[in-house]
Design an enzyme around this catalytic site. Structure first.
Site, PDB file in Angstrom:
ATOM      1  N   TYR A   1       0.841  -1.203   0.000  1.00 55.34           N
ATOM      2  CA  TYR A   1       0.000   0.000   0.000  1.00 55.34           C
ATOM      3  C   TYR A   1       0.874   1.250   0.000  1.00 55.34           C
ATOM      4  CZ  TYR A   1      -3.177   3.483   2.087  1.00 55.34           C
ATOM      5  OH  TYR A   1      -3.910   4.607   2.368  1.00 55.34           O
TER       6      TYR A   1
ATOM      7  N   LYS B   1       1.277   4.143  -2.876  1.00 51.82           N
ATOM      8  CA  LYS B   1       0.988   5.559  -2.626  1.00 51.82           C
ATOM      9  C   LYS B   1       2.223   6.435  -2.909  1.00 51.82           C
ATOM     10  CE  LYS B   1      -3.357   5.513  -1.611  1.00 51.82           C
ATOM     11  NZ  LYS B   1      -4.325   6.123  -2.539  1.00 51.82           N
TER      12      LYS B   1
HETATM   13  N1  SER Z   1      -5.205   4.260   7.814  1.00 57.59           N
HETATM   14  C1  SER Z   1      -4.323   3.745   6.816  1.00 57.59           C
HETATM   15  C2  SER Z   1      -3.897   2.377   7.131  1.00 57.59           C
HETATM   16  O1  SER Z   1      -3.848   2.056   8.301  1.00 57.59           O
HETATM   17  C3  SER Z   1      -3.126   4.633   6.668  1.00 57.59           C
HETATM   18  O2  SER Z   1      -3.265   5.356   5.515  1.00 57.59           O
HETATM   19  O3  SER Z   1      -3.567   1.637   6.265  1.00 57.59           O
END
Ligand code: SER
Length: 317
Positions: A140, A144
Site C-alpha cells: 500500500y 501511494k
Molecule cells: N489508515 C491507513 C492504514 O492504516 C493509513 O493510511 O492503512
C-alpha cells in the site's frame, strides 16, 4: 461551468462522509457517488463503477459532464499485505485509469489521497518532514509513494491539477475503516460505548499520527478550494491532526468510562506501525493553503463517545 464531482470509492470510511459534505457544498445533483456496490439507504446520485475498468469511468465522466474526480478507492496497509501483487495491481490500475480519463477529458481537478504509509525507516519518526526520504515497507505504501510521483508527473507533463494529502489514520463515528493499521482507534470507541473490553492489535506505546473525521474532510475541501498557484507541493502534503498511543487513547476514554479495560496482543500490524512516523510536520500545508487542525484527543474522544452513544441507543430502540 458547473462543478460536477465524481467520487470513486464512495462507500468507504472517508468516501461515505465526504460525499455528504460535497453534496452540501455543491448540491445533491452535482455529486455522483460510485463504488463496486450500491449502498443501502444512500441519498443522491449513485453509479456502480469498478475503477479497474477505464471505459466505465470514462462513460460516467461523459454522461454527467464531470469536472472533478475524487479517487478514494484503494486497498489499505494491512489488507494489502495478504496479496501483494494483487494490491499493487488494483491500486495502480485504478489510479492510472483515473489520471488518464482525467487527462483525456479535461477534468479540472483531481483528488488523490496518499498516506503516512509512504514513510519507512529512512524518515525521522518524530515530526517527519514533508520531503523525508520515502522507503515504504507495505505494498500500500509503495503504491501511494509511487502514486504521489505520478501525480506530480501528470501535473508537470500534462498540467493536470491533481492534489493530494498524506492522510493519517482517520477516526470518525459515521463509518468504519477496513483493512488498515490504524483501524483500532475507531474500534476502541465502539467497544467502550458498548460496555465491552477491547483487545488491541498494537502495543500500548505505539504512537501514530491520526486525525478526526471533521478535520480531514475540512482539509480535503480546503485543499481542493485553494488557488492553483498556492499548491506548490505536487507530490502530496503531510497533514497533522493528533498523535497518540493506544495507552493514551485508553486513558482519555477512561475519563468517561473509568471501568473500560484494554488488553494488548500485537499481531502482524505491529510491524507495519513500527515503520510509520509518530508525528508529522505539516508546515507546508499550513503555509501553502492555511491548514490548521481543530480536534485534539480530548475533543475527539468526547465527540466520538457522544455520537456513538446516540447511534447505539437509536439502534437499540
Ligand atoms: N489508515 C491507513 C492504514 O492504516 C493509513 O493510511 O492503512
Amino acid at each position: 461551468m458547473d462543478t460536477v464531482i465524481l467520487v470513486i470509492g464512495a462507500n468507504g470510511q472517508l468516501g461515505s462522509v465526504l460525499v455528504k459534505s460535497l453534496q452540501d457544498k455543491f448540491g445533491i445533483n452535482n455529486v455522483i457517488a460510485s463504488d463496486l456496490r450500491t449502498k443501502e439507504g444512500f441519498n443522491g446520485l449513485f453509479e456502480i463503477i469498478d475503477a479497474t475498468q477505464f471505459d466505465r469511468i470514462q462513460e460516467i465522466v461523459k454522461t454527467y459532464k464531470i469536472t472533478q474526480i475524487y479517487h478514494l478507492a484503494a486497498i489499505l496497509s494491512a489488507k494489502g499485505e495478504e496479496n501483494p501483487l494483487q494490491t499493487w495491481d488494483i491500486n495502480m490500475k485504478t489510479m492510472f485509469n483515473v489520471f488518464e480519463v482525467s487527462r483525456l477529458n479535461n477534468i479540472e481537478k483531481v483528488f488523490y489521497p496518499s498516506s503516512i504509509a509512504v514513510f519507512g525507516d529512512g524518515a525521522d519518526k518524530d515530526l517527519t518532514p514533508n520531503d523525508a526520504y520515502l522507503d515504504p515497507a507495505t505494498v500500500y505504501g509503495i503504491s501511494k509513494a509511487s502514486g504521489e510521483n505520478w501525480s506530480q508527473y501528470y501535473f508537470l507533463r500534462y498540467g493536470l491539477d491533481i492534489r493530494s494529502i498524506r492522510y493519517p489514520g482517520v477516526i470518525g463515528y459515521q463509518s468504519l475503516p477496513g483493512g488498515g493499521t490504524t483501524d483500532y482507534a475507531v474500534d476502541i470507541y465502539h467497544k467502550a460505548v458498548l460496555g465491552e473490553s477491547f483487545n488491541c492489535f498494537l502495543s500500548e506505546d505505539t504512537t501514530l499520527p491520526m486525525i478526526y473525521m471533521d478535520d480531514v474532510i475540512r482539509a480535503t475541501l480546503e485543499l481542493m478550494d485553494a488557488p492553483k498557484e498556492s499548491i506548490k507541493t505536487r507530490t502530496s502534503y503531510n497533514l497533522t491532526g493528533v498523535s497518540f498511543s493506544p495507552a493514551e487513547i485508553t486513558s482519555e476514554i477512561q475519563n468517561i468510562y473509568p471501568d473500560f479495560k484494554v488488553s494488548y496482543k500485537p499481531d502482524f500490524r505491529q510491524k507495519i506501525a513500527n515503520k510509520w512516523p509518530k508525528s508529522i510536520d505539516d508546515s507546508a500545508a499550513r503555509e501553502e493553503w492555511g491548514w490548521q487542525p481543530k480536534f485534539n484527543l480530548k475533543a475527539m474522544t468526547e465527540t466520538m463517545i457522544k455520537e456513538l452513544k446516540a447511534y447505539y441507543i437509536t439502534d437499540l430502540v
